[in-house]
Design a protein around this motif. Structure first.
Motif, PDB file in Angstrom:
ATOM      1  N   UNK A  67       5.267   7.731  -4.476  1.00 51.50           N
ATOM      2  CA  UNK A  67       6.418   8.590  -4.944  1.00 51.50           C
ATOM      3  C   UNK A  67       5.964   9.871  -5.148  1.00 51.50           C
ATOM      4  N   UNK A  68       4.782  10.159  -5.358  1.00 57.28           N
ATOM      5  CA  UNK A  68       4.293  11.414  -5.630  1.00 57.28           C
ATOM      6  C   UNK A  68       4.125  12.286  -4.258  1.00 57.28           C
ATOM      7  N   UNK A  69       3.846  11.229  -3.065  1.00 59.44           N
ATOM      8  CA  UNK A  69       3.598  11.915  -1.855  1.00 59.44           C
ATOM      9  C   UNK A  69       5.098  11.985  -1.178  1.00 59.44           C
ATOM     10  N   UNK A  70       6.150  11.692  -1.851  1.00 56.58           N
ATOM     11  CA  UNK A  70       7.599  11.798  -1.183  1.00 56.58           C
ATOM     12  C   UNK A  70       7.608  10.750  -0.232  1.00 56.58           C
ATOM     13  N   UNK A  71       7.050   9.615  -0.150  1.00 52.90           N
ATOM     14  CA  UNK A  71       7.455   8.728   0.951  1.00 52.90           C
ATOM     15  C   UNK A  71       8.440   7.771   0.465  1.00 52.90           C
ATOM     16  N   UNK A  72       8.395   6.591   1.277  1.00 52.01           N
ATOM     17  CA  UNK A  72       9.360   5.573   1.227  1.00 52.01           C
ATOM     18  C   UNK A  72       9.111   4.611   0.145  1.00 52.01           C
ATOM     19  N   UNK A  73       9.357   4.933  -1.265  1.00 45.12           N
ATOM     20  CA  UNK A  73       8.833   3.991  -2.189  1.00 45.12           C
ATOM     21  C   UNK A  73       9.553   2.699  -2.307  1.00 45.12           C
ATOM     22  N   UNK A  74      10.668   2.495  -1.715  1.00 43.62           N
ATOM     23  CA  UNK A  74      11.219   1.138  -1.485  1.00 43.62           C
ATOM     24  C   UNK A  74      10.242   0.231  -0.603  1.00 43.62           C
ATOM     25  N   UNK A  75       9.995   0.988   0.614  1.00 42.12           N
ATOM     26  CA  UNK A  75       9.041   0.304   1.308  1.00 42.12           C
ATOM     27  C   UNK A  75       7.614  -0.151   0.757  1.00 42.12           C
ATOM     28  N   UNK A  76       7.318   0.852   0.004  1.00 36.36           N
ATOM     29  CA  UNK A  76       5.886   0.689  -0.583  1.00 36.36           C
ATOM     30  C   UNK A  76       5.950  -0.615  -1.596  1.00 36.36           C
ATOM     31  N   UNK A  77       7.160  -0.424  -2.424  1.00 36.58           N
ATOM     32  CA  UNK A  77       7.172  -1.705  -3.369  1.00 36.58           C
ATOM     33  C   UNK A  77       7.444  -2.845  -2.551  1.00 36.58           C
ATOM     34  N   UNK A  78       8.256  -3.197  -1.734  1.00 35.56           N
ATOM     35  CA  UNK A  78       8.305  -4.406  -0.746  1.00 35.56           C
ATOM     36  C   UNK A  78       6.885  -4.723  -0.225  1.00 35.56           C
ATOM     37  N   UNK A  79       6.240  -3.891   0.253  1.00 37.43           N
ATOM     38  CA  UNK A  79       4.831  -4.038   0.977  1.00 37.43           C
ATOM     39  C   UNK A  79       3.663  -4.786  -0.155  1.00 37.43           C
ATOM     40  N   UNK A  80       3.872  -3.867  -1.263  1.00 40.10           N
ATOM     41  CA  UNK A  80       2.834  -4.444  -2.247  1.00 40.10           C
ATOM     42  C   UNK A  80       3.146  -5.842  -2.838  1.00 40.10           C
ATOM     43  N   UNK A  81       4.568  -6.015  -3.084  1.00 44.59           N
ATOM     44  CA  UNK A  81       5.001  -7.228  -3.666  1.00 44.59           C
ATOM     45  C   UNK A  81       5.013  -8.460  -2.758  1.00 44.59           C
ATOM     46  N   UNK A  82       5.166  -8.233  -1.496  1.00 46.18           N
ATOM     47  CA  UNK A  82       5.065  -9.390  -0.630  1.00 46.18           C
ATOM     48  C   UNK A  82       3.482  -9.548  -0.195  1.00 46.18           C
ATOM     49  N   UNK A  83       3.001  -8.709   0.093  1.00 40.42           N
ATOM     50  CA  UNK A  83       1.309  -8.806   0.424  1.00 40.42           C
ATOM     51  C   UNK A  83       0.709  -9.627  -0.885  1.00 40.42           C
ATOM     52  N   UNK A  84       1.015  -9.183  -1.983  1.00 41.76           N
ATOM     53  CA  UNK A  84       0.523  -9.899  -3.090  1.00 41.76           C
ATOM     54  C   UNK A  84       1.039 -11.572  -3.013  1.00 41.76           C
ATOM     55  N   UNK A  85       2.279 -11.574  -2.885  1.00 44.09           N
ATOM     56  CA  UNK A  85       2.685 -13.068  -2.954  1.00 44.09           C
ATOM     57  C   UNK A  85       2.296 -13.965  -1.790  1.00 44.09           C
ATOM     58  N   UNK A  86       1.832 -13.264  -0.603  1.00 43.63           N
ATOM     59  CA  UNK A  86       1.306 -14.053   0.728  1.00 43.63           C
ATOM     60  C   UNK A  86      -0.335 -14.286   0.506  1.00 43.63           C
ATOM     61  N   UNK A  87      -0.802 -13.472  -0.480  1.00 49.18           N
ATOM     62  CA  UNK A  87      -2.353 -13.266  -0.650  1.00 49.18           C
ATOM     63  C   UNK A  87      -3.200 -14.719  -0.685  1.00 49.18           C
ATOM     64  N   UNK A  88      -2.473 -15.628  -1.395  1.00 52.04           N
ATOM     65  CA  UNK A  88      -3.118 -17.051  -1.701  1.00 52.04           C
ATOM     66  C   UNK A  88      -3.483 -17.558  -0.303  1.00 52.04           C
ATOM     67  N   UNK A  89      -2.631 -17.230   0.784  1.00 56.72           N
ATOM     68  CA  UNK A  89      -2.787 -18.223   2.000  1.00 56.72           C
ATOM     69  C   UNK A  89      -3.562 -17.142   2.853  1.00 56.72           C
ATOM     70  N   UNK A  90      -3.057 -15.936   2.842  1.00 55.35           N
ATOM     71  CA  UNK A  90      -3.654 -14.790   4.185  1.00 55.35           C
ATOM     72  C   UNK A  90      -5.140 -14.403   3.634  1.00 55.35           C
ATOM     73  N   UNK A  91      -5.367 -14.048   2.575  1.00 56.63           N
ATOM     74  CA  UNK A  91      -6.677 -13.527   1.947  1.00 56.63           C
ATOM     75  C   UNK A  91      -7.801 -14.685   2.066  1.00 56.63           C
TER      76      UNK A  91
END
Length: 320
Positions: free
Chosen positions: A119-143
């Motif tokens: 957000x501070x970097x004037x980037x794509x916040x929606x993409x950032x939130x989606x990436x954080x959320x889904x990478x967290x949800x799939x972490x039990x398998x992938x990590x």
């Protein structure tokens, strides 16, 4: 609550300094905080509960709107940092527990602070939130699978036990927080301003426990750990941006992918290190927790002063 929000904002701005001071205190009197180690998973679970309380169904709508950008970003998250972590453990002669700690950081999902940085970097916040959320949800398998693949040569890895740990301390709290927002939105809205303060306090307590538990290892290999963490993070930021650019994503998306790739859930890495491998394996996560907030804030500040120019794209390179 307004007072709490103001305190949270101030504490958030000084977070790297606070954590650095906490680490110094833990080094000075490790016997005071070494007994905190059993609380580390619970502390992370509280932080993840707070993350879940900030999620909304609309945050996942981005995936349908721009699936290409999302897939590129998510793949970069789980390819770039693990590859860099593995390469660093090959190039640098690290003790086995610390090498595993580097791999744990590399294979963790995106960090929760990354959304603010984007957000501070004037980037794509929606993409950032989606990436954080889904990478967290799939972490039990992938990590666990990535850790088994990349760290198995250093120490025995039990992906099944790691799977259940991540489910308990990450997935369940995030889902519970999401459901609380759906079922008790009014209450959640009132406590949301306090969540940054809760996160800062939680991560600070994790750093106190981790550093105190592995003070001897930090004394003997501290500079090496810091050097590896800095290189890992900076290379992740640079390669994240490069990958997004190579696939033709717009500048806002490039900034989001760069920050998401470079900023890891270091609290999870430190927790997994503490629970499954020993105190020294948690050190890279603790150091990363301090450093990636410094580098992320610096990069966000730099990009905030540079305009986001829309570049012409053809239909084959447009991110979704």
């Amino acid at each position: 609550m307004q007072r709490i929000e103001q305190v949270g904002d101030v504490v958030g701005r000084w977070f790297p300094v606070i954590v650095l001071i906490a680490g110094a205190i833990a080094m000075a009197v490790p016997e005071t905080f070494a007994s905190w180690s059993p609380a580390v998973p619970w502390l992370l679970a509280v932080i993840m509960l707070g993350m879940g309380m900030t999620l909304r169904p609309v945050d996942f709508a981005y995936i349908a709107r721009r699936p290409v950008a999302f897939v590129i970003g998510l793949c970069a998250q789980y390819v770039v940092m693990p590859a860099l972590g593995w390469l660093l453990t090959v190039l640098v002669d690290l003790p086995p527990e610390i090498a595993v700690g580097v791999i744990l950081v590399a294979c963790a999902p995106g960090g929760t602070a990354s959304n603010v940085m984007v957000f501070l970097a004037r980037g794509d916040v929606a993409l950032s939130v989606a990436m954080t959320s889904v990478s967290t949800l799939v972490a039990p398998i992938v990590t666990p699978l990535l850790v088994l693949l990349l760290a198995g040569r250093f120490l025995p890895v039990s992906p099944g036990e790691m799977f259940f740990s991540i489910v308990q301390i990450v997935l369940v709290p995030v889902i519970l927080g999401f459901l609380l927002r759906r079922w008790a939105g009014g209450v959640v809205d009132r406590v949301t301003p306090a969540l940054p303060l809760v996160s800062v306090v939680g991560i600070t307590a994790v750093v106190l426990a981790v550093v105190a538990g592995a003070a001897d290892s930090l004394l003997t290999a501290g500079l090496v750990i810091v050097g590896v963490v800095v290189v890992h993070n900076l290379a992740g930021l640079a390669l994240g941006y490069a990958v997004a650019r190579a696939f033709g994503l717009d500048i806002g998306a490039r900034r989001a992918v760069a920050i998401e790739v470079g900023m890891q859930n270091s609290g999870l890495a430190a927790t997994l290190g503490t629970v499954h491998f020993g105190p020294a394996a948690a050190l890279p996560g603790a150091v990363f927790s301090v450093w990636h907030n410094v580098s992320g804030a610096a990069l966000a500040g730099y990009w905030s002063r540079r305009p986001v120019v829309t570049e012409p794209q053809d239909s084959t390179t447009r991110g979704g």
